[in-house]
Design an enzyme around this catalytic site. Structure first.
Site, short mmCIF file in Angstrom:
data_model
loop_
_atom_site.label_atom_id
_atom_site.label_comp_id
_atom_site.label_asym_id
_atom_site.label_seq_id
_atom_site.Cartn_x
_atom_site.Cartn_y
_atom_site.Cartn_z
N GLU A 7 -5.72 -2.25 -12.49
CA GLU A 7 -5.30 -1.22 -13.68
C GLU A 7 -5.56 0.01 -13.17
O GLU A 7 -6.39 0.26 -12.30
CB GLU A 7 -6.16 -1.72 -14.87
CG GLU A 7 -5.79 -3.15 -15.30
CD GLU A 7 -6.58 -3.51 -16.80
OE1 GLU A 7 -7.18 -2.62 -17.32
OE2 GLU A 7 -6.19 -4.47 -17.26
N GLU A 56 -5.54 -15.49 -0.09
CA GLU A 56 -5.14 -14.19 -0.01
C GLU A 56 -5.83 -13.20 1.20
O GLU A 56 -5.04 -12.86 1.93
CB GLU A 56 -5.18 -13.30 -1.13
CG GLU A 56 -4.60 -12.15 -1.24
CD GLU A 56 -4.37 -11.16 -2.71
OE1 GLU A 56 -4.56 -12.01 -3.76
OE2 GLU A 56 -3.70 -10.34 -2.54
N GLN A 82 -1.00 6.64 20.11
CA GLN A 82 -1.53 7.59 21.03
C GLN A 82 -0.79 7.36 22.17
O GLN A 82 -0.37 8.30 23.00
CB GLN A 82 -2.84 7.65 21.15
CG GLN A 82 -3.50 8.72 21.92
CD GLN A 82 -3.47 10.15 21.03
OE1 GLN A 82 -3.24 9.91 19.92
NE2 GLN A 82 -3.43 11.34 21.74
N PHE A 123 0.28 -0.81 -9.33
CA PHE A 123 0.24 -1.23 -7.82
C PHE A 123 0.54 -2.75 -7.90
O PHE A 123 0.06 -3.33 -6.96
CB PHE A 123 -1.18 -0.98 -7.36
CG PHE A 123 -1.80 0.46 -7.27
CD1 PHE A 123 -0.80 1.55 -7.24
CD2 PHE A 123 -2.96 0.71 -7.18
CE1 PHE A 123 -1.25 3.13 -6.93
CE2 PHE A 123 -3.55 2.00 -7.22
CZ PHE A 123 -2.71 2.91 -7.18
N ASN A 153 -12.12 -2.84 1.96
CA ASN A 153 -13.14 -3.21 2.91
C ASN A 153 -14.55 -2.81 2.69
O ASN A 153 -15.60 -3.71 3.04
CB ASN A 153 -12.58 -2.89 4.21
CG ASN A 153 -11.32 -3.49 4.89
OD1 ASN A 153 -10.83 -4.25 4.19
ND2 ASN A 153 -11.13 -3.00 6.13
N GLU A 154 -14.82 -2.09 1.83
CA GLU A 154 -16.11 -1.73 1.29
C GLU A 154 -16.75 -2.84 0.46
O GLU A 154 -17.77 -3.20 0.51
CB GLU A 154 -16.06 -0.38 0.46
CG GLU A 154 -15.96 0.90 1.42
CD GLU A 154 -14.35 1.03 1.86
OE1 GLU A 154 -13.74 0.76 1.31
OE2 GLU A 154 -14.16 1.70 3.10
N GLY A 181 -8.84 -6.20 -2.39
CA GLY A 181 -10.33 -6.01 -2.33
C GLY A 181 -10.43 -5.14 -1.23
O GLY A 181 -10.12 -5.21 -0.17
C1 LIG Z 1 0.50 -1.21 -1.43
C2 LIG Z 1 -0.33 -1.84 -2.43
C3 LIG Z 1 -0.04 -3.03 -3.06
C4 LIG Z 1 -0.98 -3.64 -4.11
N1 LIG Z 1 -0.79 -5.12 -4.62
C5 LIG Z 1 -1.22 -5.46 -5.56
C6 LIG Z 1 -0.97 -6.64 -6.43
O1 LIG Z 1 0.14 -7.19 -6.08
N2 LIG Z 1 -1.85 -6.82 -7.40
C7 LIG Z 1 -2.96 -6.43 -7.81
O2 LIG Z 1 -3.47 -6.67 -8.86
N3 LIG Z 1 -3.19 -5.21 -7.10
C8 LIG Z 1 -2.46 -4.59 -6.18
N4 LIG Z 1 -2.94 -3.62 -5.31
C9 LIG Z 1 -4.16 -3.18 -5.97
C10 LIG Z 1 -5.55 -2.92 -5.00
O3 LIG Z 1 -5.84 -4.40 -4.94
C11 LIG Z 1 -6.32 -2.09 -5.22
O4 LIG Z 1 -5.83 -0.76 -4.80
C12 LIG Z 1 -7.78 -2.11 -4.56
O5 LIG Z 1 -8.29 -3.23 -5.21
C13 LIG Z 1 -8.72 -0.86 -5.05
O6 LIG Z 1 -8.53 -0.66 -6.44
P1 LIG Z 1 -8.58 0.91 -6.62
O7 LIG Z 1 -7.09 1.38 -6.00
O8 LIG Z 1 -8.57 1.12 -8.12
O9 LIG Z 1 -9.73 1.56 -5.82
P2 LIG Z 1 -11.22 2.17 -6.38
O10 LIG Z 1 -11.65 0.91 -6.98
O11 LIG Z 1 -11.02 3.18 -7.07
O12 LIG Z 1 -11.80 2.43 -4.81
C14 LIG Z 1 -11.93 3.82 -4.62
C15 LIG Z 1 -12.96 3.95 -3.26
O13 LIG Z 1 -14.11 3.57 -3.95
C16 LIG Z 1 -14.65 2.38 -3.32
N5 LIG Z 1 -15.35 1.65 -3.73
C17 LIG Z 1 -15.29 1.11 -5.06
N6 LIG Z 1 -16.25 0.58 -5.46
C18 LIG Z 1 -17.25 0.35 -4.73
C19 LIG Z 1 -18.63 -0.13 -4.59
N7 LIG Z 1 -19.17 -0.87 -5.29
N8 LIG Z 1 -19.15 -0.11 -3.08
C20 LIG Z 1 -18.87 0.77 -2.26
N9 LIG Z 1 -17.46 1.37 -2.53
C21 LIG Z 1 -16.80 1.04 -3.64
C22 LIG Z 1 -13.50 1.70 -2.45
O14 LIG Z 1 -13.50 0.75 -1.48
C23 LIG Z 1 -12.53 2.87 -2.38
O15 LIG Z 1 -12.79 3.38 -1.04
C24 LIG Z 1 -2.18 -2.99 -4.47
C25 LIG Z 1 -2.42 -1.93 -3.92
C26 LIG Z 1 -1.64 -1.09 -3.02
C27 LIG Z 1 -1.80 0.26 -2.33
#
Ligand SMILES: Cc1cc2nc3c(=O)[nH]c(=O)nc-3n(C[C@H](O)[C@H](O)[C@H](O)COP(=O)(O)OP(=O)(O)OC[C@H]3O[C@@H](n4cnc5c(N)ncnc54)[C@H](O)[C@@H]3O)c2cc1C
Length: 381
Positions: A128, A246, A340, A157, A370-371, A368
């Site tokens: 969301e 996945e 490169q 997304f 990588n962090e 999810g």
């Molecule tokens: C092209 C694309 C396709 C996607 N497809 C889908 C889909 O089909 N269905 C779906 O549900 N989602 C989908 N996603 C969403 C994706 O799974 C999320 O973008 C992702 O899980 C990260 O959530 P966020 O973008 O809200 O980042 P955030 O959660 O806001 O994270 C921002 C940063 O903070 C870091 N962070 C957050 N929490 C922690 C923690 N506890 N410890 C350390 N670091 C932390 C993260 O690692 C990241 O670097 C998609 C995303 C993209 C870009």
């Protein structure tokens, strides 16, 4: 180096690989530019993929699937990565596995054959605008009203979002309960659905041929019979279980991409000349490619062991997280190194390596970050 072949490979899978490869080259590659421009594949391509057996290859035949194992899914994922084509059939399989694992007989008979034929396109909607990594913080609610759920909220997304006829959505069925017990997965049939709206496809850095959209649910009525699982509140544990599949699939694509990057860059380095010699004659080029080739091979052996574990139903969450984390880090490192070695041509989108670079980056973010994978691995210490 002696030829390495994945231990799970066999004659039947080799034949399947040939069919999949020929289909991608004949039907997908010629349409790729159009898909990239319109930010989604054609609806007809889904049906073609279904007819050829690319969709739901590891779902039992009795539900219209290919009746194969995860090895078949790995073959499809590898062949798409080797061709440099992005197509949301991995998500289609993910959705089908939610239905297969937690759906009742009626759900399976109703939806799986249509997903396998590409008549229905599936999406999985967890993320969301204000909750990505922190899935427990989702705000979308599903409240009971007679025989229905009423869904309110939005998702962002979402892959396959623009043409998804079936959305498997995570929603809070009990907003007051702890998230581990308050979230449920519900299947939403989107055709002519009042209150459901899809945003336009996002402009992404890469993977332009796949649609990624925002979905809006404004008091959307869904039959309560569409709940996945026998009780409400099982959603979080269902997602944790299914994310293993996945994440390994992402690792499969990562390894195939690394292998392709090394192959095309080696070829390029043998052709391109500078200072009166080919690039491969510079020790730096050989050393860099030697490092990339080694890492790709280590990745291959690791992913093969993960694939075998998924086939045997024995993949654990930590190993799947390791695969997703480490293989996608390697993928980005290797592809960047290969850009490169291409020099300026590596930055031109007509060169496959440039596209691979743009397409690879998101692998470290979705399913999810990588962090979050490192957190999960860390918990196991
Ligand atoms: C092209 C694309 C396709 C996607 N497809 C889908 C889909 O089909 N269905 C779906 O549900 N989602 C989908 N996603 C969403 C994706 O799974 C999320 O973008 C992702 O899980 C990260 O959530 P966020 O973008 O809200 O980042 P955030 O959660 O806001 O994270 C921002 C940063 O903070 C870091 N962070 C957050 N929490 C922690 C923690 N506890 N410890 C350390 N670091 C932390 C993260 O690692 C990241 O670097 C998609 C995303 C993209 C870009």
């Amino acid at each position: 180096m002696s030829h390495y072949e994945s231990p799970w490979m066999n004659d039947e899978l080799r034949m399947y690989r040939k069919t999949v490869r020929e289909f991608i080259h004949a039907e997908f590659l010629p349409r790729q530019e159009k898909w990239r421009e319109q930010h989604r594949p054609d609806a007809e391509s889904w049906k073609q993929a279904g007819r050829t057996g690319l969709l739901l290859p590891d779902v039992p035949e009795e539900y219209g699937g290919g009746g194969g194992s995860f090895a078949h899914q790995a073959v499809v994922t590898e062949e798409l990565a080797q061709a440099g084509v992005h197509f949301g059939c991995g998500v289609q399989s993910i959705v089908s596995h939610y239905i297969l694992q937690y759906g009742n007989e009626e759900h399976k008979k109703k939806w799986l054959p249509a997903l396998a034929q590409g008549e229905l396109v599936g999406a999985i909607a967890m993320t969301e605008p204000s909750a990505g990594s922190d899935l427990q913080a989702i705000k979308t609610t599903a409240r009971r009203d007679g025989g229905d759920f009423i869904l309110s909220g939005s998702k962002t997304f979402i892959t396959n979002g623009s043409h998804a006829g079936l959305v498997c959505i995570a929603a809070k069925t009990d907003p007051k309960a702890a998230a581990s017990r308050g979230i449920s997965m519900i299947v939403v049939e989107t055709k002519n659905l009042a209150g459901y709206r899809v945003g336009s496809s996002f402009e992404k850095v890469g993977m332009h041929e796949v649609d990624t959209c925002e979905l809006f649910f404004d008091d959307v009525r869904v039959p309560s019979a569409n709940l996945l699982g026998t009780t409400e509140g099982a959603g979080l544990s269902q997602m944790m279980e299914q994310l293993r599949y996945e994440r390994v699939m992402i690792g499969v694509g990562a390894v195939a991409t690394m292998e392709r990057a090394v192959a095309i860059t080696t070829k390029y380095a043998k052709e391109r000349k500078a200072f009166g010699q080919t690039l491969i004659e510079f020790q730096n080029t050989r050393f860099k490619l030697a490092q990339c080739k080694t890492e790709a091979h280590v990745g291959r052996v690791f992913i093969d062991s993960c694939i075998e574990k998924v086939i045997a139903g024995q993949i654990d969450a930590v190993t799947a997280a390791m695969a997703k984390y480490w293989l996608t880090e390697c993928q980005c490192r290797i592809v960047d190194e290969c850009v490169q070695l291409h020099g300026g041509y590596g930055y031109m989108t007509e060169y496959p390596i440039a596209r691979m670079w743009a397409d690879s980056r998101v692998q470290r973010i979705y399913a999810g970050t990588n962090e979050i994978m490192l957190e999960m691995i860390g918990w196991s210490l």
